[in-house]
Structure formats: C-alpha cells, structure tokens
Design an enzyme around this catalytic site. Structure first.
Site, PDB file in Angstrom:
ATOM      1  N   ARG A  72      -4.519 -14.374   5.028  1.00 19.99           N
ATOM      2  CA  ARG A  72      -3.558 -13.400   5.576  1.00 19.99           C
ATOM      3  C   ARG A  72      -3.767 -13.256   7.081  1.00 19.99           C
ATOM      4  O   ARG A  72      -2.804 -13.209   7.851  1.00 19.99           O
ATOM      5  CB  ARG A  72      -3.738 -12.060   4.857  1.00 19.99           C
ATOM      6  CG  ARG A  72      -2.892 -10.905   5.394  1.00 19.99           C
ATOM      7  CD  ARG A  72      -3.057  -9.714   4.451  1.00 19.99           C
ATOM      8  NE  ARG A  72      -2.776  -8.443   5.074  1.00 19.99           N
ATOM      9  CZ  ARG A  72      -1.557  -7.883   5.130  1.00 19.99           C
ATOM     10  NH1 ARG A  72      -0.522  -8.509   4.634  1.00 19.99           N
ATOM     11  NH2 ARG A  72      -1.392  -6.691   5.678  1.00 19.99           N
ATOM     12  N   HIS A  76       1.962  -3.027   7.920  1.00 15.90           N
ATOM     13  CA  HIS A  76       1.046  -2.086   8.554  1.00 15.90           C
ATOM     14  C   HIS A  76       1.795  -0.805   8.909  1.00 15.90           C
ATOM     15  O   HIS A  76       2.848  -0.857   9.557  1.00 15.90           O
ATOM     16  CB  HIS A  76       0.444  -2.686   9.834  1.00 15.90           C
ATOM     17  CG  HIS A  76      -0.542  -3.769   9.582  1.00 15.90           C
ATOM     18  ND1 HIS A  76      -0.890  -4.710  10.541  1.00 15.90           N
ATOM     19  CD2 HIS A  76      -1.270  -4.082   8.483  1.00 15.90           C
ATOM     20  CE1 HIS A  76      -1.781  -5.540  10.041  1.00 15.90           C
ATOM     21  NE2 HIS A  76      -2.025  -5.184   8.797  1.00 15.90           N
ATOM     22  N   TYR A 128      -4.779  -8.496  16.229  1.00 11.20           N
ATOM     23  CA  TYR A 128      -4.505  -9.928  16.325  1.00 11.20           C
ATOM     24  C   TYR A 128      -4.253 -10.378  17.754  1.00 11.20           C
ATOM     25  O   TYR A 128      -4.440 -11.547  18.077  1.00 11.20           O
ATOM     26  CB  TYR A 128      -3.319 -10.299  15.424  1.00 11.20           C
ATOM     27  CG  TYR A 128      -3.637 -10.071  13.973  1.00 11.20           C
ATOM     28  CD1 TYR A 128      -4.540 -10.902  13.305  1.00 11.20           C
ATOM     29  CD2 TYR A 128      -3.093  -9.000  13.281  1.00 11.20           C
ATOM     30  CE1 TYR A 128      -4.864 -10.667  11.977  1.00 11.20           C
ATOM     31  CE2 TYR A 128      -3.416  -8.769  11.953  1.00 11.20           C
ATOM     32  CZ  TYR A 128      -4.301  -9.601  11.307  1.00 11.20           C
ATOM     33  OH  TYR A 128      -4.644  -9.370  10.007  1.00 11.20           O
ATOM     34  N   LYS A 137       0.836  -1.196   0.000  1.00 10.26           N
ATOM     35  CA  LYS A 137       0.000   0.000   0.000  1.00 10.26           C
ATOM     36  C   LYS A 137       0.871   1.246   0.000  1.00 10.26           C
ATOM     37  O   LYS A 137       1.907   1.294   0.656  1.00 10.26           O
ATOM     38  CB  LYS A 137      -0.908   0.018   1.232  1.00 10.26           C
ATOM     39  CG  LYS A 137      -2.105  -0.919   1.134  1.00 10.26           C
ATOM     40  CD  LYS A 137      -3.037  -0.719   2.305  1.00 10.26           C
ATOM     41  CE  LYS A 137      -4.301  -1.544   2.157  1.00 10.26           C
ATOM     42  NZ  LYS A 137      -5.226  -1.346   3.299  1.00 10.26           N
TER      43      LYS A 137
END
Length: 280
Positions: A225, A248, A257, A158
């Site tokens: 993922r 991230h 998570y 990204k």
C-alpha cells in the site's frame, strides 16, 4: 459509543478494549475514582513500553474519561495528568519499482500454470499494489465487488466510510481468472466458511516476496500500500487525490509520502550527482 457514534471498526474496538484492560491492571484503582495522581503514576509504570504504545494508551484513556464526563459518570476529567510522549513518525517502508516488478513476474509465472492458489495470489497482489487497499478492505471484499468494465470499486474502509478506488484492467483480468475457480459464496477471497484472514494474507504476501528473491521481512500488505502511494506521488499524482484514494481522513497522514519522496531524491543526488566522486 465508539461503535455507534464514532463508527469505529471492530479492530479499533478490540485495540481500545485491550489498552483499557492493560491500563486497569497497572492503575489498580477503578477508573471511576482514579485521581490525577493515580494517572500521573502510570508514566513510571509504562516506562518499559515504547513511546508509540504509551501514546496510544494515553489517547484511549483520554477518550474514555471524556466519555465518562459526557455521560455524567464522573464530574471531573483527570486525563490531563497522563504522559504525552513525543513521537517522531517513522517513514513508511516501501519497495522500489524494480522489486515490485520482480514480485509480479514471479506471481505471473506461477499463475501461468493455471493453479488456483497462484491465480488467487496474483489477484491479491494486483489489488494491493494496483489499488492501494488496506489488508482488511481486501480480504473482506464481496464476491461481486469487481464488475467487468467498471473502472472503480466501492470500498468500505475505516470507520465504515465508503470510498471509490480505481481498478486497473490488469487487476480486472486477474480477478476474472480467479472468479472462474471461486466456489459460490459471499466472498471474493473465501477461506472455509469465512473470508481470507489478514494474518493469512500477510503470510501469502511474504511468500510471494520470497519467490521473487526479496527478503520476506521487508514486505507486508501495508508495504505494498505504501509502494502504491509513493510510486503514484513520484509519478506526479496530486496529494489530495492520493488522500482520497487511500481513504485518509486527515491529509497530514498522506503528507508522510512527500517526505519519503524527498528522502529518495536526496539519496539520488548523493549517489548520482557529478560532484559526488570529485575530490578536493
């Protein structure tokens, strides 16, 4: 500005464009003269939308009005009047390790026949679960992305940010078997004149789930993922390392998570603790 300065991906640009177009239809006045009252009325016009959609559109508008002010196209920023729905971030859906093993067993059985598509699908599965790649990152891999004996892969994620992700020996072997059948071209996973699409990858993953006896609607590339991240964390991986592997920008995104793992621990205690079946 979003492309050149913020480095937004084409998917993000398309999402911003869609949100601004839908908002323009609801607003009914040009953005350049929209007042705080005009923006405040959007709350009632967006009443039937989900809180997540409202939050996303409001965020796009805030970014857009900030751009108008920065470029001198407006003297004021009315975006403070936009709604701010309270969002509770849902826990990501995952598969347990047994279900992942079943998907691999089914994929490996099919690949053992030497069928080209089965070999491709096994390579896709190995990279999704073994490296935690996003769907767009996986389908856009160049043909020479994975080199023999090289344990890492450079991925452009990204915002055009690059990161290193690990490549297991299993994934390397699966890709090597697939490469022997790939026609010359720029992509590792070609489809026609381009690479495999995200939509087609989604369909392939769901079919592999069905082959393993798992409900297809429970599985997607992103679920794999999530499984990669959750299972690594359960195995003792450091949260900062996981943040780097997943790409991230904010560790708060990775911390979801830890909640998943905690939820699984609570379920385990409730199911297995000796006092669970003890009556008063």
């Amino acid at each position: 500005m979003m492309a050149a300065e913020a480095g937004a991906s084409r998917h993000t640009l398309a999402a911003y464009q869609n949100d601004l177009e839908r908002t323009a239809e609801a607003l009914q006045v040009p953005f350049s003269i929209a007042s705080t009252d005009d923006l405040a009325r959007l709350g009632s016009r967006w009443a039937e939308l989900s809180p997540a959609t409202v939050a996303r559109r409001a965020a796009a508008l805030r970014r857009f009005f900030g751009f108008l002010v920065d470029d001198g196209l407006r003297g004021d920023d009315p975006s403070a009047a936009l709604p701010r729905p309270r969002l509770e971030r849902p826990l990501p859906r995952i598969l347990d390790e047994g279900e992942i093993a079943r998907m691999f067993e089914a994929a490996e059985d099919r690949a053992a026949s030497g069928d080209g598509l089965a070999l491709r699908n096994l390579a896709l599965l190995e990279l999704l679960y073994g490296s935690g790649l996003r769907a767009s990152e996986l389908v856009g891999l160049p043909r020479g992305a994975i080199r023999q004996g090289q344990p890492f892969l450079m991925v452009r994620g990204k915002g055009e940010k690059e990161r290193l992700v690990p490549i297991s020996s299993r994934a390397e072997m699966a890709v090597k078997a697939w490469l022997e059948l790939v026609p010359d071209g720029p992509w590792l996973f070609p489809s026609g004149k381009k690479h495999l699409s995200r939509v087609r990858l989604f369909q392939i993953v769901r079919q592999m789930a069905a082959d393993a006896g798992i409900a297809p609607d429970r599985v997607s590339p992103h679920v794999l993922r999530h499984a990669f991240a959750t299972h690594l964390l359960s195995g003792g991986a450091d949260l900062r390392v996981l943040q780097s592997l997943l790409g991230h920008a904010d560790i708060a995104t990775t911390q979801i998570y830890t909640h998943v793992d905690s939820a699984r621990l609570v379920e385990l205690v409730n199911a297995r603790h000796p006092l669970t079946d003890r009556t008063r």
